[in-house]
Design an enzyme around this catalytic site. Structure first.
Site, PDB file in Angstrom:
ATOM      1  N   GLU A   1      21.579 -33.754  14.662  1.00 11.45           N
ATOM      2  CA  GLU A   1      22.409 -33.492  15.846  1.00 11.45           C
ATOM      3  C   GLU A   1      23.586 -34.454  15.872  1.00 11.45           C
ATOM      4  O   GLU A   1      24.723 -34.067  16.108  1.00 11.45           O
ATOM      5  CB  GLU A   1      21.545 -33.683  17.093  1.00 11.45           C
ATOM      6  CG  GLU A   1      22.309 -33.775  18.394  1.00 11.45           C
ATOM      7  CD  GLU A   1      21.432 -34.300  19.503  1.00 11.45           C
ATOM      8  OE1 GLU A   1      21.945 -35.068  20.330  1.00 11.45           O
ATOM      9  OE2 GLU A   1      20.231 -33.955  19.556  1.00 11.45           O
TER      10      GLU A   1
ATOM     11  N   GLY B   1      19.003 -41.425  15.667  1.00 14.33           N
ATOM     12  CA  GLY B   1      20.061 -41.564  16.650  1.00 14.33           C
ATOM     13  C   GLY B   1      20.852 -42.845  16.541  1.00 14.33           C
ATOM     14  O   GLY B   1      20.759 -43.607  15.579  1.00 14.33           O
ATOM     15  N   ILE B   2      21.601 -43.082  17.603  1.00 18.22           N
ATOM     16  CA  ILE B   2      22.547 -44.187  17.635  1.00 18.22           C
ATOM     17  C   ILE B   2      21.860 -45.443  18.142  1.00 18.22           C
ATOM     18  O   ILE B   2      20.747 -45.403  18.667  1.00 18.22           O
ATOM     19  CB  ILE B   2      23.736 -43.796  18.536  1.00 18.22           C
ATOM     20  CG1 ILE B   2      24.990 -44.547  18.142  1.00 18.22           C
ATOM     21  CG2 ILE B   2      23.388 -43.959  20.008  1.00 18.22           C
ATOM     22  CD1 ILE B   2      26.245 -43.864  18.598  1.00 18.22           C
ATOM     23  N   GLY B   3      22.515 -46.583  17.996  1.00 17.27           N
ATOM     24  CA  GLY B   3      21.996 -47.836  18.514  1.00 17.27           C
ATOM     25  C   GLY B   3      21.283 -48.654  17.465  1.00 17.27           C
ATOM     26  O   GLY B   3      21.314 -48.350  16.267  1.00 17.27           O
ATOM     27  N   GLY B   4      20.616 -49.714  17.931  1.00 16.79           N
ATOM     28  CA  GLY B   4      19.987 -50.660  17.022  1.00 16.79           C
ATOM     29  C   GLY B   4      18.942 -50.050  16.121  1.00 16.79           C
ATOM     30  O   GLY B   4      18.855 -50.379  14.933  1.00 16.79           O
TER      31      GLY B   4
ATOM     32  N   GLY C   1      19.088 -33.258  22.334  1.00 12.05           N
ATOM     33  CA  GLY C   1      18.405 -32.435  21.340  1.00 12.05           C
ATOM     34  C   GLY C   1      17.067 -32.981  20.901  1.00 12.05           C
ATOM     35  O   GLY C   1      16.541 -32.576  19.856  1.00 12.05           O
TER      36      GLY C   1
END
Length: 436
Positions: free
Chosen positions: A239, A216-219, A337
């Site tokens: 996703e 996923g997103i972020g650090g 998801g």
């Protein structure tokens, strides 16, 4: 002849476009950069002539008029994933934004009941030489467009033309369009922190060459990208397409050559990142968007071997129940998801699922709290049930919970909790009979 001249019969003003909306209408849209903000704002401006209009969507990158309390009852927002704008209006402005409880893999089931009286409202690219427009960074199944009464589009020249299935439509198949280019919302650049890097190190050593990745997103996502650059023949079926995946494709770590389906192509449900990422995706034949019913279907995910899924959590209880969308009755985001990929990765031959979280959080007065807890507060939604969990990861280690007893789960989770809280957790677990 340019596209404006060629399709002048389709182009109307925002007021004319929204004149198609009637009281009681259901509007289906998307999320973030593919939302038609100019159309939404005009919808909010015309609220006084409307009653009982419902928008079903994801989350916004910024503010839009239907969020305002004054629109409640006239135009209501139903969101399957809250973003900063939605949270602000719910918790600070007293607005009514309805949270829809829905896994992304089931969005097609939910939207499949589009009625002939419903409306699709999207942002899209200008039409190409064949009149085809892309919905950009987030798909809208074109079968739903065919079922709707009206399809109303905001043409925005800044939206990248993302290839794929289920995210393109011919301009002749829409009801009308407004010509309104706006800046796209992008994710601010960020660097992973020390904890992100420690967690990424623990996970990356378990990712083999040839793996098919989702994170996923972020650090943590950025940290994972850094550590995967030395890998070879990685694939992407995800996703969310994020910034670090651009780096992995550009350095050659990702070539999608080992995928069993969509070989040679990075497939994703939606994308969020910087302007650089948008340019990378624009007309890129190596990247394709898919509807969430495809990108998030566990049985489709599992068709690729060695799927490695990395997702984040807000809190985990001592038995392995994962809370990732809210604590107590306060909703923070949405189901998304996570469970789809937890299941899909473990169904994949050689695949594994990782749920990652920092061991602690710090409240406003600076007091630290363990994010591995004896029990969640009442009302806390369990995003991933303990029966589905495989690996839980903090900066202190990796706990394998798959098929384990409650006692072993408790012991392993305590071993990766922050050292300052381990004695307290152990004492509580013994008091409850979880550790004998």
């Amino acid at each position: 002849m340019n596209w404006r001249e060629k399709y002048a019969h389709k182009i109307v003003t925002p007021a004319e476009a929204i004149s198609h909306i009637r009281s009681g209408d259901t509007i289906h849209s998307t999320m973030y950069s593919s939302l038609p903000y100019a159309l939404f704002n005009e919808l909010g401006a015309q609220k006084n002539r409307l009653e009982g209009v419902n928008i079903y969507m994801g989350f916004g990158g910024g503010l839009y008029r239907p969020l305002a309390k004054a629109c409640n009852g006239h135009v209501d927002v139903n969101s399957l994933f809250l973003g900063p704008a939605e949270r602000t209006f719910i918790y600070k402005m007293g607005s009514r934004v309805h949270t829809q409880v829905l896994q992304l893999s089931r969005t097609y089931d939910d939207r499949a009941n589009v009625h002939p009286g419903d409306v699709i409202m999207m942002a899209a690219t200008p039409p190409d030489e064949n009149g085809v427009m892309s919905f950009g960074l987030t798909p809208m199944d074109t079968a739903l467009c065919e079922a709707a009464r009206d399809v109303i589009v905001q043409i925005n020249e800044n939206i990248p033309f993302v290839r794929g299935r289920d995210n393109m439509i011919n301009i002749e198949d829409i009801t009308c369009a407004i010509d309104k280019t706006e800046e796209l919302f992008v994710m601010p650049e960020s660097e992973p922190g020390e904890t992100d890097n420690k967690i990424a190190d623990l996970i990356a050593e378990r990712i083999p060459d040839g793996a098919c990745i989702q994170f996923g997103i972020g650090g943590l996502g950025i940290a994972m990208g850094y550590r995967c650059k030395a890998k070879r023949h990685l694939g992407i079926h995800t996703e969310l397409f994020v910034e670090s995946m651009v780096d992995l494709m550009e350095c050659g770590a990702v070539d999608n050559s080992m995928k069993s389906i969509d070989r040679g192509i990075s497939t994703f449900g939606f994308a969020m990142g910087s302007g650089r990422m948008n340019k990378f995706l624009d007309h890129n034949p190596l990247c394709e968007s898919r509807r969430f019913m495809y990108s998030n279907d566990p049985y489709i995910i599992a068709q690729n071997d060695n799927v490695i899924s990395v997702n984040s959590a807000m809190q985990v209880d001592i038995t392995g129940q994962v809370a990732s969308e809210g604590i107590g009755f306060r909703q923070y985001s949405g189901i998304g998801g996570q469970l789809d990929y937890v299941r899909g990765s473990q169904l994949s031959r050689g695949g594994h699922s990782f749920i990652a979280l920092n061991s602690t959080r710090v409240d406003k007065d600076g007091t630290p709290h363990s994010k591995i807890v004896i029990s969640h507060p009442a009302g806390t939604p369990v995003t991933t049930p303990r029966s589905e969990v495989e690996y839980i990861v903090t900066e202190y280690g990796v706990a394998d919970l798959k098929y384990e007893t409650l006692e072993n789960r408790a012991k392993r989770l305590i071993s990766i909790a922050h050292p300052d809280f381990r004695d307290e957790l152990t004492a509580e677990a013994k008091k409850l009979g979880l550790i004998i």
